[in-house]
Write a protein that holds these residues in place. Structure first.
Motif, PDB file in Angstrom:
ATOM      1  N   ASP C  64     -61.928  32.884 -28.040  1.00  0.00           N
ATOM      2  CA  ASP C  64     -62.129  33.482 -29.285  1.00  0.00           C
ATOM      3  C   ASP C  64     -62.677  34.796 -29.242  1.00  0.00           C
ATOM      4  O   ASP C  64     -62.322  35.784 -29.826  1.00  0.00           O
ATOM      5  N   ALA C  65     -63.596  34.923 -28.237  1.00  0.00           N
ATOM      6  CA  ALA C  65     -64.243  36.045 -28.123  1.00  0.00           C
ATOM      7  C   ALA C  65     -64.182  36.643 -26.699  1.00  0.00           C
ATOM      8  O   ALA C  65     -65.073  36.317 -26.071  1.00  0.00           O
ATOM      9  N   PRO C  66     -63.212  37.161 -26.618  1.00  0.00           N
ATOM     10  CA  PRO C  66     -62.959  37.626 -25.107  1.00  0.00           C
ATOM     11  C   PRO C  66     -63.767  38.838 -24.550  1.00  0.00           C
ATOM     12  O   PRO C  66     -64.138  39.575 -25.419  1.00  0.00           O
ATOM     13  N   ASP C  67     -63.837  38.999 -23.186  1.00  0.00           N
ATOM     14  CA  ASP C  67     -64.354  40.123 -22.906  1.00  0.00           C
ATOM     15  C   ASP C  67     -63.339  41.239 -22.592  1.00  0.00           C
ATOM     16  O   ASP C  67     -62.224  40.699 -22.373  1.00  0.00           O
ATOM     17  N   PRO C  68     -63.690  42.520 -22.567  1.00  0.00           N
ATOM     18  CA  PRO C  68     -62.519  43.481 -22.457  1.00  0.00           C
ATOM     19  C   PRO C  68     -61.952  43.239 -21.013  1.00  0.00           C
ATOM     20  O   PRO C  68     -62.679  42.886 -20.076  1.00  0.00           O
ATOM     21  N   GLY C  69     -60.519  43.216 -21.149  1.00  0.00           N
ATOM     22  CA  GLY C  69     -59.785  43.024 -19.523  1.00  0.00           C
ATOM     23  C   GLY C  69     -59.798  41.637 -19.473  1.00  0.00           C
ATOM     24  O   GLY C  69     -58.859  41.355 -18.301  1.00  0.00           O
ATOM     25  N   GLU C  70     -60.272  40.669 -20.231  1.00  0.00           N
ATOM     26  CA  GLU C  70     -60.129  39.220 -19.956  1.00  0.00           C
ATOM     27  C   GLU C  70     -58.823  38.880 -20.335  1.00  0.00           C
ATOM     28  O   GLU C  70     -58.260  39.298 -21.329  1.00  0.00           O
ATOM     29  N   GLU C  71     -58.094  37.993 -19.540  1.00  0.00           N
ATOM     30  CA  GLU C  71     -56.653  37.396 -20.015  1.00  0.00           C
ATOM     31  C   GLU C  71     -56.752  36.350 -20.996  1.00  0.00           C
ATOM     32  O   GLU C  71     -57.555  35.420 -20.676  1.00  0.00           O
ATOM     33  N   MET C  72     -56.073  36.457 -22.216  1.00  0.00           N
ATOM     34  CA  MET C  72     -56.118  35.278 -23.043  1.00  0.00           C
ATOM     35  C   MET C  72     -54.814  34.738 -22.968  1.00  0.00           C
ATOM     36  O   MET C  72     -53.760  35.243 -22.714  1.00  0.00           O
ATOM     37  N   LEU C  73     -54.609  33.402 -23.090  1.00  0.00           N
ATOM     38  CA  LEU C  73     -53.424  32.875 -23.193  1.00  0.00           C
ATOM     39  C   LEU C  73     -53.208  32.522 -24.583  1.00  0.00           C
ATOM     40  O   LEU C  73     -53.931  31.843 -25.051  1.00  0.00           O
ATOM     41  N   VAL C  74     -51.907  32.899 -24.989  1.00  0.00           N
ATOM     42  CA  VAL C  74     -51.654  32.620 -26.520  1.00  0.00           C
ATOM     43  C   VAL C  74     -50.405  31.642 -26.290  1.00  0.00           C
ATOM     44  O   VAL C  74     -49.565  31.714 -25.684  1.00  0.00           O
ATOM     45  N   SER C  75     -50.567  30.623 -27.397  1.00  0.00           N
ATOM     46  CA  SER C  75     -49.366  29.771 -27.421  1.00  0.00           C
ATOM     47  C   SER C  75     -49.094  29.550 -28.834  1.00  0.00           C
ATOM     48  O   SER C  75     -49.807  29.226 -29.604  1.00  0.00           O
ATOM     49  N   LEU C  76     -47.925  29.409 -28.969  1.00  0.00           N
ATOM     50  CA  LEU C  76     -47.409  29.399 -30.278  1.00  0.00           C
ATOM     51  C   LEU C  76     -46.367  28.310 -30.320  1.00  0.00           C
ATOM     52  O   LEU C  76     -45.189  28.090 -29.558  1.00  0.00           O
ATOM     53  N   THR C  77     -46.563  27.284 -31.334  1.00  0.00           N
ATOM     54  CA  THR C  77     -45.621  26.155 -31.305  1.00  0.00           C
ATOM     55  C   THR C  77     -45.000  26.019 -32.766  1.00  0.00           C
ATOM     56  O   THR C  77     -45.579  26.180 -33.742  1.00  0.00           O
ATOM     57  N   VAL C  78     -43.851  25.870 -32.643  1.00  0.00           N
ATOM     58  CA  VAL C  78     -43.022  25.824 -33.895  1.00  0.00           C
ATOM     59  C   VAL C  78     -42.374  24.544 -34.036  1.00  0.00           C
ATOM     60  O   VAL C  78     -41.710  24.265 -33.272  1.00  0.00           O
ATOM     61  N   ARG C  79     -42.550  23.904 -35.422  1.00  0.00           N
ATOM     62  CA  ARG C  79     -42.178  22.629 -35.469  1.00  0.00           C
ATOM     63  C   ARG C  79     -41.145  22.716 -36.690  1.00  0.00           C
ATOM     64  O   ARG C  79     -41.381  23.526 -37.808  1.00  0.00           O
ATOM     65  N   ASN C  80     -39.879  22.126 -36.590  1.00  0.00           N
ATOM     66  CA  ASN C  80     -38.924  22.115 -37.638  1.00  0.00           C
ATOM     67  C   ASN C  80     -39.454  20.834 -38.503  1.00  0.00           C
ATOM     68  O   ASN C  80     -39.091  19.749 -38.282  1.00  0.00           O
ATOM     69  N   ALA C  81     -39.898  21.477 -39.743  1.00  0.00           N
ATOM     70  CA  ALA C  81     -40.511  20.517 -40.815  1.00  0.00           C
ATOM     71  C   ALA C  81     -39.457  20.045 -41.786  1.00  0.00           C
ATOM     72  O   ALA C  81     -39.675  19.344 -42.578  1.00  0.00           O
ATOM     73  N   GLY C  82     -38.207  20.670 -41.742  1.00  0.00           N
ATOM     74  CA  GLY C  82     -37.267  20.451 -42.729  1.00  0.00           C
ATOM     75  C   GLY C  82     -36.528  19.243 -42.334  1.00  0.00           C
ATOM     76  O   GLY C  82     -36.703  18.390 -41.371  1.00  0.00           O
ATOM     77  N   GLU C  83     -35.242  19.165 -43.243  1.00  0.00           N
ATOM     78  CA  GLU C  83     -34.283  18.164 -42.772  1.00  0.00           C
ATOM     79  C   GLU C  83     -33.049  18.338 -42.090  1.00  0.00           C
ATOM     80  O   GLU C  83     -32.344  17.702 -41.599  1.00  0.00           O
ATOM     81  N   THR C  84     -33.082  19.757 -41.840  1.00  0.00           N
ATOM     82  CA  THR C  84     -31.519  20.392 -41.635  1.00  0.00           C
ATOM     83  C   THR C  84     -31.779  20.585 -39.885  1.00  0.00           C
ATOM     84  O   THR C  84     -33.005  20.822 -39.559  1.00  0.00           O
ATOM     85  N   TRP C  85     -30.843  20.557 -39.296  1.00  0.00           N
ATOM     86  CA  TRP C  85     -31.139  21.110 -37.824  1.00  0.00           C
ATOM     87  C   TRP C  85     -30.895  22.596 -37.625  1.00  0.00           C
ATOM     88  O   TRP C  85     -30.498  23.209 -38.612  1.00  0.00           O
ATOM     89  N   LEU C  86     -31.870  22.955 -36.895  1.00  0.00           N
ATOM     90  CA  LEU C  86     -31.878  24.698 -36.941  1.00  0.00           C
ATOM     91  C   LEU C  86     -31.311  24.840 -35.355  1.00  0.00           C
ATOM     92  O   LEU C  86     -32.161  25.005 -34.399  1.00  0.00           O
ATOM     93  N   SER C  87     -30.285  25.129 -35.429  1.00  0.00           N
ATOM     94  CA  SER C  87     -29.577  25.202 -34.015  1.00  0.00           C
ATOM     95  C   SER C  87     -29.670  26.485 -33.392  1.00  0.00           C
ATOM     96  O   SER C  87     -29.700  26.669 -32.281  1.00  0.00           O
ATOM     97  N   THR C 125     -53.972  40.980 -22.583  1.00  0.00           N
ATOM     98  CA  THR C 125     -55.303  41.322 -22.038  1.00  0.00           C
ATOM     99  C   THR C 125     -56.047  41.875 -23.177  1.00  0.00           C
ATOM    100  O   THR C 125     -55.530  42.563 -23.972  1.00  0.00           O
ATOM    101  N   ALA C 126     -57.371  41.192 -23.237  1.00  0.00           N
ATOM    102  CA  ALA C 126     -58.245  41.563 -24.422  1.00  0.00           C
ATOM    103  C   ALA C 126     -58.441  43.153 -24.383  1.00  0.00           C
ATOM    104  O   ALA C 126     -58.744  43.662 -23.161  1.00  0.00           O
TER     105      ALA C 126
END
Lengths: 178, 219, 421
Positions: C64-87, C125-126
């Motif tokens: 959350d509060a990195p030091d300058p130059g520190e590497e942050m790993l970001v992960s983005l999770t996407v979930r299909n919350a609907g009823e249809t196929w998202l092809s 990189t922060a």
């Protein structure tokens, strides 16, 4: 002072430039399908196979250079190979397989270039590409089955008119819906 | 679902699609009922004509498709850090516009000339014994700088024929040459005049050790 | 957003007509058969519109509060919350403008069944400042890719990266602050270090300042008067207008980042030596912290330098009206405040500001990160232009530290050598 110089050095490292070359899986798939199409035509007609082989090479070059226009030109050459094979009296079955392969080759090549350009070669695209290729293949196989059924049903030969009517009707309906 | 103004099948899918459906329907019937097909059967010549027409239409579609542009959303480049321009980027843009050779180029050249003159006057006033008026006069009359291309650009006079000829053979615009030589002349006045003061301001980016300057010693 | 045609399959109908036409004209049934396959694909392209994806998107950042130059790993999770196929989904994360994804692009392509999810990871990189992620950009297509739809989804994530601003102990400050009203040694007796005089003890005098030697000798209580040292009042003014955001090399740190870094080092050193320090920005977003002293004040300054939008590594939006800004800063500046003005001198306004502050009686010292070079005609022009401006400022009696690639310490030391002559 030390912190400053360190920060500078870190910034000078190569940054996250996106590799925008085509994604390898679809690209290889595209060339493979084009090659299968050429092989199929080689079974039926030498003239067609020569054209199709040229088309395969052009398509491969197009994928390599990530140029959609070259890929389309290669695909048209492949179609030309099919036409040539048909005109020189090839049987229907290899033509059918070759046609499905040509459409798939173009589709995969386009996907490879487009995905590479928009998402990048390094992003995770494996599953996406698999789903996409499988769908296209299913459509091709389905159409081929229907077409072959029609072909066998009209094998008597007297109802060319009926087939022409069916086809033109289909083309018109599809054009109207686009 | 149907379009209320027309109603029925035609209203919902349009005339062309309806014709297509009729064709498909008659084709299907012809496939099953041989007599119907025989009744519909057309002369061979007519069939050839239809085929040729379809092929020509197809060819036209394909060549039209070659010109059709693909449409897609651009994502931009959020992964890259937002970049900032280099100092003088505006001058670079102005130079590019001034050399483009379209209708606006002349006015860009005029603006660029103004900027270059201001800088040259300031540099001359600082480094030579001319005051600003004398410096401007020397520039406007073409007496400064010695380089003819730079003098022609800064004084807005015709470029000498020799320079025009050389630019022609090198396929380079005379204005490009004039601008390039002008900045060289200004740099020469500013950097190479043997006067100790302010040397460090001009090139400390290149040299980390600075020299004492006269202006500052009085503080 | 509305879905639109991509023209991906344009030309397919033409190819079908061509092949079928040749087949009919030359009586080749197998070519007509090939046309059927084309029609199959043509039908496929008209099948389905680009879906409007119902997505649940989650973003997590490893620090959350990195030091300058520190590497942050970001992960983005996407979930299909609907009823249809998202092809066919293409997802690009809105990495903050001040940050850069370092090894992998922040993008993925996904095909999601209802309830399914996909995750992408990338590293950034922060860098100093407060960074807020922008919209996640999503493109959804139908199965054949003939229709496309673009949507944006916002997922709130903010990280703050506040550097420690370590001051080198060898940062020469005398040159910066002692010229006029600086840290002046006064003739006023009081608290301090140096002996001034003694006087009779009064109730309430600190025990430390009782002259115990005298008490031992004579038995009288007396108090030591020490020479009072007056602290300097310094305001660090950072030029962060849009025009100050320049960098010789776009990949490197820009002038404002260097200025803020320098301000951080200077304030740490100044606070350390007992001066009263404030900060201000010449920027569209208002930033002012009145001069003060003490640990709490130092922490506050550090926080502001680290995360205030006026000190961000990319320009802040908004209009900047110099006259309004100047009136405000003039009213805010204490009468005896010295100004250390950190600016690349990228235009006339910066120089004018220095002159006007000087005219209002403040001691102005310019610390100017030099970002000009000799790579293009424009940058050569800018180099001479800036050099002339610095010369004029010096002639007007304003002190200038021209800060090139060398460490700030070296630039200040060099300038100080000139001044002390």
């Amino acid at each position: 002072m030390v912190t400053v110089s360190e920060a500078r050095a870190a910034d000078e490292q190569p940054s996250g430039e996106i590799d925008r070359t085509p994604t390898p899986r679809s690209a290889i798939g595209a060339v493979a399908f084009a090659a299968i199409a050429s092989a199929m035509l080689a079974l039926a007609s030498i003239d067609g196979a020569v054209l199709a082989f040229a088309g395969t090479i052009v398509l491969a070059v197009g994928v390599w250079l990530a140029r959609l226009r070259i890929v389309s030109a290669g695909s048209l050459l492949l179609v030309g190979g099919i036409v040539a094979a048909g005109v020189t009296g090839a049987t229907a079955e290899p033509l059918l397989v070759a046609a499905v392969c040509v459409v798939l080759a173009w589709d995969l090549a386009e996907t490879a270039i487009e995905l590479g350009d928009r998402i990048g070669r390094d992003a995770s695209t494996a599953r996406f590409e698999a789903v996409h290729a499988a769908t296209s293949l299913a459509v091709g196989v389905g159409s081929a089955a229907v077409g072959y059924g029609l072909y066998v049903a009209t094998a008597g030969g007297q109802s060319t008119t009926a087939v022409v009517l069916l086809l033109f009707g289909a083309v018109i309906v599809i054009s109207a819906f686009r | 679902m149907a379009d209320r103004s027309r109603g029925g099948l035609v209203g919902s899918i349009g005339w062309i699609a309806t014709i297509g459906l009729v064709l498909i329907g008659s084709g299907a019937i012809a496939l099953v009922v041989g007599e119907f097909a025989a009744a519909l059967s057309v002369p061979e010549v007519f069939l050839s004509l239809v085929g040729a027409f379809a092929a020509i239409q197809g060819l036209r579609y394909v060549s039209a498709a070659r010109r059709a542009d693909r449409v897609r959303t651009s994502f931009g480049d959020p992964e890259r850090r937002k970049t900032v321009p280099a100092p003088g980027a505006q001058i670079d843009e102005e130079t590019a516009s001034a050399l483009r050779g379209d209708r606006g180029a002349a006015s860009h050249r005029r603006r660029l000339r103004e900027r270059f003159r201001e800088l040259a006057v300031a540099a001359l006033a600082a480094r030579t014994d001319r005051d600003e008026a004398a410096a401007l006069d020397a520039i406007e009359s073409g007496r400064w700088p010695d380089d003819p291309a730079a003098a022609a650009f800064l004084s807005n006079r015709r470029f000498p024929i020799a320079i025009r000829a050389r630019s022609f053979f090198r396929r380079q615009s005379v204005h490009a040459l004039g601008i390039e030589r002008s900045i060289e002349a200004i740099e020469a006045v500013w950097d190479d005049t043997p006067r100790e003061s302010d040397r460090e301001t001009s090139s400390s980016r290149l040299r980390s050790q600075t020299q004492p300057s006269q202006e500052d010693t009085r503080e | 957003m509305r879905a639109f045609d991509t023209n991906r399959w344009t030309g397919l109908n033409g190819v079908i007509l061509l092949v079928v036409g040749i087949g009919i004209a030359l009586r080749v049934p197998s070519l007509v058969l090939v046309g059927v396959i084309g029609i199959g694909y043509a039908a496929f392209t008209t099948f389905g519109d680009a879906p409007e994806p119902a997505l649940e998107i989650d973003r997590t950042v490893s620090v959350d509060a990195p030091d300058p130059g520190e590497e942050m790993l970001v992960s983005l999770t996407v979930r299909n919350a609907g009823e249809t196929w998202l092809s066919d989904l293409r997802i690009v994360d809105g990495v903050p403008p001040g940050l850069e994804a370092t090894d992998q692009p922040a993008r993925m392509a996904a095909a999601l069944a209802p309830g399914e999810e996909a995750t992408m990871q990338y590293a950034v990189t922060a860098a100093r400042g407060e960074h807020t992620w922008e919209h996640v950009r999503v493109v959804a297509r139908n199965l054949s890719g003939s229709r496309e739809r673009y949507i944006e989804r916002s997922v709130e994530t903010t990280v703050r990266c506040v550097p420690t601003f370590e001051a080198g102990s060898d940062l020469p400050l005398r040159g910066l602050t002692t010229q006029y009203s600086g840290r002046v040694v006064t003739d006023v007796g009081g608290s301090g270090v140096e002996f001034h005089s003694t006087r009779e003890y009064r109730a309430g005098d600190p025990v430390k300042r009782i002259d115990w030697n005298r008490r031992a000798r004579t038995g009288e209580l007396s108090t030591l008067e020490l020479r009072e040292e007056r602290a300097a009042t310094v305001v660090l003014l950072v030029d962060s207008r849009v025009s100050a955001y320049v960098a010789q090399d776009p990949g490197e740190r820009n002038a404002v980042e260097r200025s803020v870094d320098a301000a951080g080092q200077l304030f740490t050193a100044l606070v350390g030596s007992g001066d009263r320090v404030g900060i201000a920005a010449m920027s569209p977003s208002d930033c002012w912290i009145a001069p003060g002293a003490g640990t709490a004040h130092g922490v506050r300054l550090r926080e502001q330098l680290g995360s205030h939008p006026a000190f961000a590594s990319t320009p802040s939006d908004g209009k900047f009206y110099w006259p309004l800004w100047f009136n405000r800063i003039r009213r805010r500046l204490p009468r005896d405040a010295q100004v250390v003005f950190l600016t690349p001198i990228s235009d006339q306004t910066a120089a004018r500001t220095a002159r006007r502050l000087d005219a209002h009686g403040h001691l102005v010292t310019i610390v100017s990160p030099n970002e000009t070079g000799d790579t293009s005609i424009g940058s050569r022009f800018a180099r001479v232009d800036r050099a002339i401006e610095l010369m004029r400022l010096r002639r007007a009696g304003i002190r200038v530290i021209d800060w090139g690639d060398e460490p700030l310490r070296v630039a200040i030391a060099a300038a100080e050598r000139r001044w002390s002559r």
